[in-house]
Design a protein around this motif. Structure first.
Motif, mmCIF file in Angstrom:
data_model
loop_
_atom_site.group_PDB
_atom_site.id
_atom_site.type_symbol
_atom_site.label_atom_id
_atom_site.label_comp_id
_atom_site.label_asym_id
_atom_site.label_seq_id
_atom_site.Cartn_x
_atom_site.Cartn_y
_atom_site.Cartn_z
ATOM 1 N N LEU A 1 -10.023 -2.820 11.269
ATOM 2 C CA LEU A 1 -9.154 -1.750 11.766
ATOM 3 C C LEU A 1 -8.611 -2.088 13.155
ATOM 4 C CD1 LEU A 1 -10.943 1.505 10.544
ATOM 5 C CD2 LEU A 1 -8.850 0.465 9.675
ATOM 6 N N CYS A 2 -9.408 -2.763 13.980
ATOM 7 C CA CYS A 2 -8.916 -3.212 15.292
ATOM 8 C C CYS A 2 -7.744 -4.185 15.114
ATOM 9 C CB CYS A 2 -10.026 -3.901 16.083
ATOM 10 S SG CYS A 2 -11.372 -2.812 16.579
ATOM 11 N N ILE A 3 -7.862 -5.044 14.118
ATOM 12 C CA ILE A 3 -6.793 -6.013 13.856
ATOM 13 C C ILE A 3 -5.524 -5.292 13.408
ATOM 14 C CG2 ILE A 3 -6.097 -7.923 12.350
ATOM 15 C CD1 ILE A 3 -9.083 -8.848 12.528
ATOM 16 N N LEU A 4 -5.672 -4.261 12.556
ATOM 17 C CA LEU A 4 -4.494 -3.489 12.140
ATOM 18 C C LEU A 4 -3.847 -2.781 13.329
ATOM 19 C CD1 LEU A 4 -5.379 -1.834 8.715
ATOM 20 C CD2 LEU A 4 -3.752 -3.661 9.182
ATOM 21 N N GLN A 5 -4.669 -2.312 14.267
ATOM 22 C CA GLN A 5 -4.109 -1.679 15.457
ATOM 23 C C GLN A 5 -3.334 -2.701 16.287
ATOM 24 O OE1 GLN A 5 -7.108 1.066 17.347
ATOM 25 N NE2 GLN A 5 -8.202 0.598 15.438
ATOM 26 N N ARG A 6 -3.824 -3.918 16.337
ATOM 27 C CA ARG A 6 -3.089 -4.980 17.041
ATOM 28 C C ARG A 6 -1.768 -5.270 16.344
ATOM 29 N NH1 ARG A 6 -7.498 -9.582 18.832
ATOM 30 N NH2 ARG A 6 -8.903 -8.176 19.945
ATOM 31 N N VAL A 7 -1.779 -5.254 15.027
ATOM 32 C CA VAL A 7 -0.536 -5.479 14.271
ATOM 33 C C VAL A 7 0.479 -4.394 14.618
ATOM 34 C CG1 VAL A 7 0.463 -5.498 11.942
ATOM 35 C CG2 VAL A 7 -1.628 -6.789 12.418
ATOM 36 N N ALA A 8 0.025 -3.151 14.731
ATOM 37 C CA ALA A 8 0.930 -2.052 15.088
ATOM 38 C C ALA A 8 1.511 -2.255 16.484
ATOM 39 C CB ALA A 8 0.201 -0.711 15.003
ATOM 40 N N VAL A 9 0.679 -2.708 17.425
ATOM 41 C CA VAL A 9 1.170 -2.979 18.784
ATOM 42 C C VAL A 9 2.203 -4.103 18.748
ATOM 43 C CG1 VAL A 9 0.525 -3.838 21.073
ATOM 44 C CG2 VAL A 9 -0.917 -2.150 19.945
ATOM 45 N N LEU A 10 1.916 -5.159 18.000
ATOM 46 C CA LEU A 10 2.856 -6.285 17.919
ATOM 47 C C LEU A 10 4.157 -5.881 17.216
ATOM 48 C CD1 LEU A 10 0.365 -9.180 17.105
ATOM 49 C CD2 LEU A 10 1.567 -8.750 19.268
ATOM 50 N N ALA A 11 4.065 -5.025 16.203
ATOM 51 C CA ALA A 11 5.278 -4.549 15.523
ATOM 52 C C ALA A 11 6.134 -3.735 16.484
ATOM 53 C CB ALA A 11 4.907 -3.723 14.298
ATOM 54 N N ALA B 1 -2.232 6.422 13.460
ATOM 55 C CA ALA B 1 -2.957 6.745 12.227
ATOM 56 C C ALA B 1 -4.187 5.852 12.063
ATOM 57 C CB ALA B 1 -2.019 6.601 11.020
ATOM 58 N N VAL B 2 -4.040 4.564 12.303
ATOM 59 C CA VAL B 2 -5.178 3.645 12.142
ATOM 60 C C VAL B 2 -6.249 3.928 13.195
ATOM 61 C CG1 VAL B 2 -5.899 1.223 12.184
ATOM 62 C CG2 VAL B 2 -3.796 1.865 11.014
ATOM 63 N N LEU C 1 -8.363 -0.018 5.188
ATOM 64 C CA LEU C 1 -8.201 1.373 5.599
ATOM 65 C C LEU C 1 -9.347 2.265 5.127
ATOM 66 C CD1 LEU C 1 -4.369 1.936 5.248
ATOM 67 C CD2 LEU C 1 -5.713 1.700 7.332
ATOM 68 N N SER C 2 -10.012 1.865 4.044
ATOM 69 C CA SER C 2 -11.174 2.656 3.614
ATOM 70 C C SER C 2 -12.325 2.454 4.592
ATOM 71 C CB SER C 2 -11.587 2.294 2.189
ATOM 72 O OG SER C 2 -12.079 0.967 2.140
ATOM 73 N N GLY C 3 -12.267 1.400 5.365
ATOM 74 C CA GLY C 3 -13.254 1.187 6.423
ATOM 75 C C GLY C 3 -14.490 0.480 5.929
ATOM 76 N N SER C 4 -15.285 0.039 6.877
ATOM 77 C CA SER C 4 -16.549 -0.610 6.568
ATOM 78 C C SER C 4 -17.533 -0.279 7.671
ATOM 79 C CB SER C 4 -16.357 -2.127 6.445
ATOM 80 O OG SER C 4 -16.048 -2.681 7.700
ATOM 81 N N GLY D 1 -3.799 4.918 24.267
ATOM 82 C CA GLY D 1 -2.737 3.946 24.531
ATOM 83 C C GLY D 1 -1.534 4.150 23.627
ATOM 84 N N PHE D 2 -1.777 4.382 22.345
ATOM 85 C CA PHE D 2 -0.661 4.617 21.418
ATOM 86 C C PHE D 2 0.079 5.907 21.753
ATOM 87 C CE2 PHE D 2 -2.689 1.624 18.294
ATOM 88 C CZ PHE D 2 -1.599 0.775 18.161
#
Length: 178
Positions: free
Chosen positions: A42-52, A87-88, A127-130, A152-153
């Motif tokens: 999920l941290c990686i997905l948040q980074r993807v959102a920042v990069l997008a 959302a993430v 997204l279902s998490g672990s 931050g978001f």
């Protein structure tokens, strides 16, 4: 103050958003490479959102459209990226709030999933998490890292909103009374 913000153009709002994205990624990379915190999926997905969002802000700053359509387009695209990050981060916080007996079990690593599964299934599983996403590593002023990322978001969302504000700015040569 609103009048001062209304005077900012697409380039100014885009550069402000881009600078904040650079700051967010800088903090994430310092936490990973200096502090030694390994990012969960999920941290990686948040980074993807920042990069997008950063990519949209960069293109908007380089293009610097003078018309309303460009400002609205860049505002909506960057707001979509920031909204995805919100959302993430919210999902991440929710996972961290679960009681220990309700936390999903740890699954395979993201690299492994990316190699063997289609991207839609990887996204669904991430997204279902672990269990690793539910761990609270460190807290700063009472907030976990996903909490700070959410803050931050929310701050970053001001830049797309500023782009939309710039779209409603009167064009040169016209008088706007509202």
């Amino acid at each position: 103050m609103i009048d001062d913000l209304r005077r900012l153009d697409v380039r100014a709002w885009s550069l402000a958003g881009l600078a904040f994205c650079v700051l967010m990624m800088g903090v994430a990379l310092v936490l990973e490479h200096v502090v030694g915190l390994e990012p969960c999926p999920l941290c990686i997905l948040q980074r993807v959102a920042v990069l997008a969002a950063a990519a949209v802000f960069l293109v908007a700053a380089l293009h610097n459209p003078v018309g309303r359509l460009g400002a609205v387009l860049y505002g909506l695209l960057s707001l979509g990226a920031v909204g995805g990050g919100i959302a993430v981060a919210g999902r991440h916080l929710w996972l961290q709030s679960l009681p220990a007996d309700q936390v999903p079990t740890c699954g395979p690593g993201l690299d492994y999933m990316m190699e063997i599964l289609p991207w839609q299934q990887v996204l669904s599983q991430v997204l279902s998490g672990s269990g690793e996403c539910a761990e609270v590593g460190i807290r700063v002023l009472g907030l976990s890292l996903p909490g700070w990322t959410l803050v931050g978001f929310l701050i970053l969302a001001l830049a797309p909103l500023g782009l939309l504000l710039a779209a409603n700015r009167p064009r040169r040569g016209y008088h706007w009374s509202g």
